[in-house]
Design a protein around this motif. Structure first.
Motif, PDB file in Angstrom:
ATOM      1  N   PHE A   1       7.506  -9.502  -2.473  1.00 26.36           N
ATOM      2  CA  PHE A   1       6.704  -9.872  -3.603  1.00 26.36           C
ATOM      3  C   PHE A   1       7.572 -11.206  -4.219  1.00 26.36           C
ATOM      4  CE2 PHE A   1       5.764  -5.173  -4.385  1.00 26.36           C
ATOM      5  CZ  PHE A   1       4.507  -5.255  -3.802  1.00 26.36           C
ATOM      6  N   LEU A   2       8.743 -11.243  -3.755  1.00 29.34           N
ATOM      7  CA  LEU A   2       9.641 -12.509  -4.164  1.00 29.34           C
ATOM      8  C   LEU A   2       9.509 -13.603  -3.441  1.00 29.34           C
ATOM      9  CD1 LEU A   2      13.078 -10.866  -5.125  1.00 29.34           C
ATOM     10  CD2 LEU A   2      11.624 -11.713  -6.609  1.00 29.34           C
ATOM     11  N   LEU A   3       9.067 -13.406  -2.006  1.00 32.85           N
ATOM     12  CA  LEU A   3       8.961 -14.695  -1.445  1.00 32.85           C
ATOM     13  C   LEU A   3       7.532 -15.162  -0.974  1.00 32.85           C
ATOM     14  CD1 LEU A   3      11.910 -13.771   1.229  1.00 32.85           C
ATOM     15  CD2 LEU A   3      12.198 -15.090  -0.764  1.00 32.85           C
ATOM     16  N   CYS A   4       6.641 -14.331  -1.038  1.00 28.84           N
ATOM     17  CA  CYS A   4       5.102 -14.511  -0.633  1.00 28.84           C
ATOM     18  C   CYS A   4       4.586 -15.319  -1.918  1.00 28.84           C
ATOM     19  CB  CYS A   4       4.687 -13.247  -0.378  1.00 28.84           C
ATOM     20  SG  CYS A   4       2.655 -13.423   0.317  1.00 28.84           S
TER      21      CYS A   4
ATOM     22  N   ILE B   1       0.754 -14.461  -3.264  1.00 34.23           N
ATOM     23  CA  ILE B   1       0.400 -13.433  -4.163  1.00 34.23           C
ATOM     24  C   ILE B   1       0.915 -13.345  -5.481  1.00 34.23           C
ATOM     25  CG2 ILE B   1      -0.344 -12.129  -1.994  1.00 34.23           C
ATOM     26  CD1 ILE B   1       2.405 -10.737  -2.200  1.00 34.23           C
ATOM     27  N   GLN B   2       1.713 -14.596  -5.760  1.00 33.60           N
ATOM     28  CA  GLN B   2       2.289 -14.398  -7.178  1.00 33.60           C
ATOM     29  C   GLN B   2       1.453 -14.412  -8.092  1.00 33.60           C
ATOM     30  OE1 GLN B   2       5.478 -14.248  -7.466  1.00 33.60           O
ATOM     31  NE2 GLN B   2       6.052 -14.154  -5.125  1.00 33.60           N
ATOM     32  N   ASN B   3       1.249 -13.216  -9.121  1.00 33.54           N
ATOM     33  CA  ASN B   3       0.446 -13.014 -10.262  1.00 33.54           C
ATOM     34  C   ASN B   3       0.988 -11.968 -11.077  1.00 33.54           C
ATOM     35  OD1 ASN B   3      -0.561 -10.772  -8.913  1.00 33.54           O
ATOM     36  ND2 ASN B   3      -2.086 -11.720  -7.935  1.00 33.54           N
ATOM     37  N   THR B   4       0.431 -11.683 -12.120  1.00 33.51           N
ATOM     38  CA  THR B   4       0.777 -10.657 -12.938  1.00 33.51           C
ATOM     39  C   THR B   4       0.859  -9.272 -12.312  1.00 33.51           C
ATOM     40  OG1 THR B   4      -0.415 -11.532 -14.659  1.00 33.51           O
ATOM     41  CG2 THR B   4       0.284  -9.285 -15.263  1.00 33.51           C
ATOM     42  N   SER B   5      -0.091  -9.059 -11.285  1.00 33.55           N
ATOM     43  CA  SER B   5       0.168  -7.608 -10.510  1.00 33.55           C
ATOM     44  C   SER B   5       1.425  -7.712  -9.602  1.00 33.55           C
ATOM     45  CB  SER B   5      -1.299  -7.622  -9.591  1.00 33.55           C
ATOM     46  OG  SER B   5      -1.164  -6.367  -8.950  1.00 33.55           O
ATOM     47  N   THR B   6       1.565  -8.711  -9.223  1.00 38.64           N
ATOM     48  CA  THR B   6       2.948  -8.796  -8.290  1.00 38.64           C
ATOM     49  C   THR B   6       4.204  -8.503  -8.975  1.00 38.64           C
ATOM     50  OG1 THR B   6       1.700 -10.447  -6.722  1.00 38.64           O
ATOM     51  CG2 THR B   6       4.300 -10.114  -6.413  1.00 38.64           C
TER      52      THR B   6
ATOM     53  N   PHE C   1       4.695   0.162  -0.304  1.00 40.90           N
ATOM     54  CA  PHE C   1       4.768  -0.910   0.690  1.00 40.90           C
ATOM     55  C   PHE C   1       3.525  -0.922   1.619  1.00 40.90           C
ATOM     56  CE2 PHE C   1       6.014  -2.187   5.082  1.00 40.90           C
ATOM     57  CZ  PHE C   1       6.419  -3.492   4.770  1.00 40.90           C
ATOM     58  N   LEU C   2       2.858   0.255   1.689  1.00 41.94           N
ATOM     59  CA  LEU C   2       1.685   0.324   2.745  1.00 41.94           C
ATOM     60  C   LEU C   2       0.483  -0.237   1.729  1.00 41.94           C
ATOM     61  CD1 LEU C   2      -0.093   1.657   4.994  1.00 41.94           C
ATOM     62  CD2 LEU C   2      -0.183   3.627   3.457  1.00 41.94           C
ATOM     63  N   VAL C   3       0.373   0.211   0.513  1.00 39.40           N
ATOM     64  CA  VAL C   3      -0.905  -0.303  -0.241  1.00 39.40           C
ATOM     65  C   VAL C   3      -0.792  -1.899  -0.603  1.00 39.40           C
ATOM     66  CG1 VAL C   3      -2.213  -0.063  -2.357  1.00 39.40           C
ATOM     67  CG2 VAL C   3      -1.574   2.048  -1.158  1.00 39.40           C
ATOM     68  N   TYR C   4       0.557  -2.387  -1.122  1.00 33.34           N
ATOM     69  CA  TYR C   4       0.497  -3.652  -1.708  1.00 33.34           C
ATOM     70  C   TYR C   4       0.906  -4.770  -0.645  1.00 33.34           C
ATOM     71  CZ  TYR C   4       0.160  -1.287  -6.098  1.00 33.34           C
ATOM     72  OH  TYR C   4      -0.285  -0.695  -7.079  1.00 33.34           O
TER      73      TYR C   4
ATOM     74  N   SER D   1      -2.677  -5.668   2.697  1.00 32.76           N
ATOM     75  CA  SER D   1      -3.185  -6.951   2.005  1.00 32.76           C
ATOM     76  C   SER D   1      -3.228  -7.983   2.892  1.00 32.76           C
ATOM     77  CB  SER D   1      -2.217  -7.315   0.885  1.00 32.76           C
ATOM     78  OG  SER D   1      -2.373  -8.635   0.445  1.00 32.76           O
ATOM     79  N   GLN D   2      -4.631  -8.533   2.936  1.00 33.61           N
ATOM     80  CA  GLN D   2      -4.717  -9.763   3.980  1.00 33.61           C
ATOM     81  C   GLN D   2      -3.854 -10.880   3.772  1.00 33.61           C
ATOM     82  OE1 GLN D   2      -9.143 -10.505   3.814  1.00 33.61           O
ATOM     83  NE2 GLN D   2      -9.430  -8.709   4.966  1.00 33.61           N
ATOM     84  N   GLN D   3      -3.700 -11.102   2.598  1.00 31.74           N
ATOM     85  CA  GLN D   3      -2.864 -12.322   2.029  1.00 31.74           C
ATOM     86  C   GLN D   3      -1.350 -12.121   2.599  1.00 31.74           C
ATOM     87  OE1 GLN D   3      -4.094 -12.240  -2.090  1.00 31.74           O
ATOM     88  NE2 GLN D   3      -4.610 -14.244  -2.102  1.00 31.74           N
ATOM     89  N   VAL D   4      -0.918 -10.935   2.469  1.00 32.86           N
ATOM     90  CA  VAL D   4       0.420 -10.497   2.843  1.00 32.86           C
ATOM     91  C   VAL D   4       0.508 -10.761   4.353  1.00 32.86           C
ATOM     92  CG1 VAL D   4       2.391  -9.025   2.893  1.00 32.86           C
ATOM     93  CG2 VAL D   4       1.037  -9.294   0.821  1.00 32.86           C
TER      94      VAL D   4
END
Length: 699
Positions: free
Chosen positions: A425-428, A431-436, A642-645, A649-652
Motif C-alpha cells: 500500500f505504501l509503495l504501489c 492504487i493510491q486512494n482513500t481505500s488504500t 493480503f489475499l483480497v487487497y 488485485s490486477q493493479q497490484v
C-alpha cells in the motif's frame, strides 16, 4: 516559694500593703504620678514607687517591689518544702502562677475528671486491673487448659509495678503454646480456627489494658522463637507513629490512636506471632464483592474453595481507642514475604474477621494492596484487627495445546502478510486512494496489536509495566476495530456508488474525518477507562483488562457495537450487489467486475471483524468446535487482508511484475558490470602480468 522566701497569707499581705502605701494624694494631684511605670511582668501597680506580684509569683525580697531591678518569679508550689499536698496515689504538677493535682498513672478520679487542686478532693483509685481472658467454649485441650491456668496466675499476682514483666510473661506463654501445640494439632480445622480467634482477640485485649500502666515512650518485647511486641505510650501527640516487628512495619497517624476527648495516655502496639500460622492453616477466604481485590474470572480454583496460604507472619494491632472499625485515615502495613512469589499466584491483603460461632475467616474488606514485589507487599487498611498477606493459589483453566499452536502460527502468518500488505500500500503508486489509506491504517494497527500480544501478553512480573501493556493493547485493538468500521462504511458507499453517482463527495468525507475517527475515538475510550480505574489494567494471569465491575466492557462494548454496524453494512452491500446483478445485461466485462466485487464483499465478512461474534457462541455443547473456528479465522485476519487487497488485485499484480522485472534487470546489469570490471584490469596491466610470470620462472 522562691529563693527561700515564703509567701504571706492574704490577710498579712493586705495589712503590709496598707502599711507601706503612702497617704492618698490630695484632690487634683497628677494621675501619672500615682502608678510606677516600671512594674515587672506578673505584677500590678501599687503606687508611684511600689508594685505587687500577682498570686503565684514572688520577688526576691517580698510581694511588694520597690526596686525597679526586681522581678516576679513563679512559685513552684509542688516543691516538698511547701505545704501543698495532693494526697495518696496523686502527684502535684506545677504551672506558671499556679498548680494542679492529678492521679498517678494507673489511677483516676471517681468523678472522671482529670485534675483537682486539694487533698480533700482526692478520690484516686486503681484504673487498671488484669483483664479477664476466658477460654474458647467447647474446646477440649490440655495444652490450652494449662495456658489459661498460667494466665490466671499472672492475673492474681499482677501489680502496676510489675506490668512490664507481666506483658513479657504473657507473650512468652502465647509463644510457648504456639510452638509446642501438643494436642492442639489433633483438633479439627474449625476448632483450631476458634482457638486462633480466641488467642488473637484475648491477646489484643490484655495487651491494650496492661500497656496503659507503662511509662511513656517506646518499648519492645520479644521471645527467643520470634514473637515480638513493639508499642508506644504517649500522653498526646499530632504525628505519625511507626512501629516495626520482625517481618512487618506499621505506619499510622496518632489521631487515629487517641479517643475523642481523651487527655490521658494513648497506646499503640504491634505484635507479630509467627506460630499463629499453624492454627490458621486452611482458613477460608471471603472476598469483597465490590472491591479492587476481586480476583480474575479465571481464578476458578480459589472461588470454589481452594484455601490460600500465608505469605507473611500474622500481626495484630491494638490501640487505646476501641472504635477502630472506620478510621479517619488508613493505616499502612508493609509485610516481608516468607517465600518468593511465583507466576499464577495472587497476593492479597487480608485481616482475620471473627465469626458468630467463635471461629473466623480471612477477609479483604477495607484492605487493599498498593504495591507488591519479590520481597514485600504494602497494604492500606481502614480498620484495625489482625492482618496478614495471603498467597492465593488459583487454578487457571488449562489451555488447549492445539489452540495455542494455532494462535501463534496464525498470528505469525498474519504478521508477515500484514507487513507485506502495508509495504504494498505504501509503495504501489497505482492504487493510491482513500481505500488504500484505510487498508494501510488497518494493517498498521493490527500488526502492532498482534506483535504486542505475542511478545508481551504474559509479562505480568512488573505490575506497572503490565498495566502499560494492557492499556496499549486496549488502544491498538480498539483502533483496529475502528478502522474496520471505516472499512465497512467505505465498502457500503462503494457498493452504493454502483447505483448512485456521489463517490466524490464520499471520498472527500472519508479523507477529512477518517484519521480523527480512526485514532481519536479509541484514544478517548482508553483515556476515560484509564482515568476512572487505572488499577484494573492488568490481571494476575494476563496483561489485559480486569473484569471487575464490568471494566472489560470498555473493550467489549465498542467492539460489539462495531461488529453489529459492520454486519449491517455487509448485508446492505450484498443487497445492493444482488440488485445490480439482476439488472445486468450480457456485458461480460461488467458482469465479471461485479462478481469480483461480490467475492471481495464476502471476504469482507472476515476482514471487518464480524467473525469475532463467534467468541460469544463458545457455549456447550459446541464450545470446543467454536473455539477452534474462532481461533483459526481471527488469527488469519491479516492473511485475508493480503489475499483480497493485494493478491486478487490486477493493479497490484501488474506492479509486482514491474518490480520483478526491475529486480531482474538490476541483477543482469550488476552481473554485466561485474564481468566488465573483472576484464578491464587485465587489459590495462600487461606489464604487471609479464613481471609476475618472469618472477615465478614461467618465462
Amino acid at each position: 516559694m522562691r529563693n527561700g522566701c515564703i509567701r504571706l497569707p492574704p490577710g498579712l499581705s493586705v495589712l503590709l500593703l496598707l502599711t507601706l502605701r503612702p497617704a492618698d494624694k490630695a484632690p487634683g494631684a497628677s494621675a501619672s504620678m500615682a502608678c510606677a511605670p516600671w512594674c515587672p511582668p506578673h505584677s500590678t501597680c501599687v503606687n508611684a514607687t511600689a508594685c505587687d506580684c500577682l498570686p503565684g509569683f514572688i520577688s526576691s525580697s517580698a510581694d511588694i517591689i520597690t526596686d525597679p531591678t526586681e522581678t516576679c518569679d513563679d512559685i513552684n508550689e509542688c516543691r516538698p518544702s511547701l505545704p501543698v499536698s495532693c494526697g495518696k496515689l496523686a502527684e502535684c504538677r506545677n504551672t506558671e502562677g499556679s498548680y494542679y493535682c492529678m492521679c498517678t498513672l494507673g489511677y483516676k478520679l471517681v468523678s472522671g475528671a482529670m485534675k483537682f487542686s486539694h487533698e480533700s478532693q482526692n478520690t484516686c483509685q486503681a484504673e487498671i486491673s488484669f483483664p479477664t481472658w476466658t477460654p474458647a467454649p467447647g474446646i477440649k485441650s490440655q495444652s490450652l487448659s494449662r495456658f489459661y491456668e498460667k494466665v490466671q496466675d499472672l492475673g492474681r499476682n499482677f501489680t502496676l509495678a510489675s506490668a512490664k514483666d507481666t506483658i513479657q510473661d504473657i507473650i512468652q506463654e502465647v509463644d510457648e503454646l504456639l510452638e509446642t501445640a501438643g494436642d492442639l494439632e489433633n483438633l479439627s480445622r474449625s476448632e483450631q480456627h476458634c482457638v486462633a480467634t480466641n488467642l488473637l482477640t484475648g491477646l489484643e485485649h490484655v495487651l491494650r489494658e496492661l500497656s496503659k500502666s507503662l511509662p511513656s515512650g517506646p518499648l519492645t518485647f520479644s521471645t527467643a522463637t520470634g514473637t515480638e511486641l513493639s508499642l508506644e505510650v504517649e500522653e498526646q501527640g499530632q504525628r505519625n507513629v511507626s512501629l516495626s516487628v520482625n517481618k512487618a512495619k506499621m505506619l499510622l497517624n496518632w489521631d487515629t490512636v487517641q479517643e475523642s476527648g481523651d487527655a490521658g495516655p494513648s497506646v499503640v502496639g504491634l505484635i507479630s506471632t509467627p506460630g499463629m500460622g499453624k492454627l490458621l492453616a486452611g482458613a477460608p477466604l471471603v472476598l469483597e464483592t465490590e472491591g479492587p481485590e476481586v480476583l480474575h474470572e479465571t481464578h476458578t480454583g480459589l472461588l470454589q474453595g481452594v484455601s490460600p496460604v500465608l505469605f507473611s507472619d500474622v500481626i495484630s494491632v491494638f490501640v487505646s481507642n476501641n472504635n477502630t472499625q472506620n478510621l479517619s485515615s488508613p493505616v499502612t502495613f508493609v509485610f516481608e514475604h516468607l517465600v518468593t512469589p511465583v507466576p499464577r499466584q495472587q497476593v492479597l491483603c487480608v485481616f482475620w474477621e471473627h465469626g458468630q460461632n467463635g471461629s473466623g475467616h480471612w477477609a479483604t474488606k477495607g484492605c487493599r494492596m498498593v504495591g507488591t514485589g519479590d520481597t514485600s507487599t504494602t497494604c492500606l487498611c481502614t480498620h484495625l484487627s489482625s492482618f496478614a498477606v495471603l498467597m492465593a493459589q488459583y487454578d487457571v483453566q488449562e489451555e488447549d495445546p492445539a489452540l495455542v499452536v494455532i494462535t501463534y502460527l496464525g498470528l505469525s502468518l498474519s504478521l508477515l502478510c500484514l507487513l507485506l500488505a502495508a509495504l504494498t500500500f505504501l509503495l504501489c503508486k497505482a492504487i493510491q486512494n482513500t481505500s488504500t489509506s484505510l487498508h494501510l491504517q488497518l494493517c498498521i494497527c493490527l500488526f502492532l496489536a498482534h506483535l504486542l500480544f505475542l511478545t508481551a501478553i504474559d509479562r505480568t512480573e512488573i505490575k506497572v509495566l503490565c498495566a502499560i501493556i494492557a492499556g496499549t493493547l486496549h488502544y491498538l485493538y480498539l483502533a483496529s476495530f475502528t478502522w474496520m468500521l471505516l472499512e465497512g462504511l467505505h465498502l457500503f458507499f462503494t457498493a452504493r456508488n454502483l447505483t448512485v453517482v456521489n463517490y466524490s463527495n464520499v471520498s472527500r468525507f472519508m479523507k477529512k474525518f477518517m484519521f480523527p475517527v480512526g485514532y481519536g475515538v479509541p484514544a478517548v475510550i482508553v483515556a476515560i477507562s484509564a482515568a476512572s480505574r487505572p488499577h484494573l489494567y492488568g490481571t494476575a494471569a494476563r496483561c489485559w483488562l480486569h473484569p471487575e465491575k464490568g471494566f472489560i466492557w470498555g473493550f467489549l462494548g465498542p467492539v460489539c457495537a462495531i461488529i453489529s454496524v459492520n454486519l449491517a453494512f455487509f448485508l446492505m452491500t450484498l443487497w445492493i450487489l444482488k440488485s445490480k446483478l439482476s439488472s445486468l445485461n450480457t456485458d461480460v466485462s461488467t458482469l465479471q467486475n461485479t462478481r469480483m466485487l461480490t467475492f471481495k464483499a464476502m471476504a469482507q465478512l472476515f476482514i471487518l471483524g464480524c467473525t469475532w461474534c463467534l467468541g460469544i457462541l463458545q457455549l456447550d455443547p459446541a464450545a470446543q468446535a467454536m473455539a477452534y473456528l474462532f481461533t483459526i479465522i481471527n488469527s488469519l485476519q491479516g492473511v485475508f487482508i493480503f489475499l483480497v487487497y493485494c493478491l486478487l488485485s490486477q493493479q497490484v499484480w501488474e506492479q509486482y511484475r514491474q518490480w520483478l522485472k526491475g529486480v531482474r534487470k538490476s541483477k543482469a546489469d550488476s552481473e554485466k558490470y561485474t564481468l566488465s570490471s573483472r576484464a578491464t584490469p587485465e587489459a590495462y596491466k600487461p606489464s604487471t602480468t609479464l613481471q609476475f610470470h618472469r618472477r615465478n620462472g614461467h618465462l
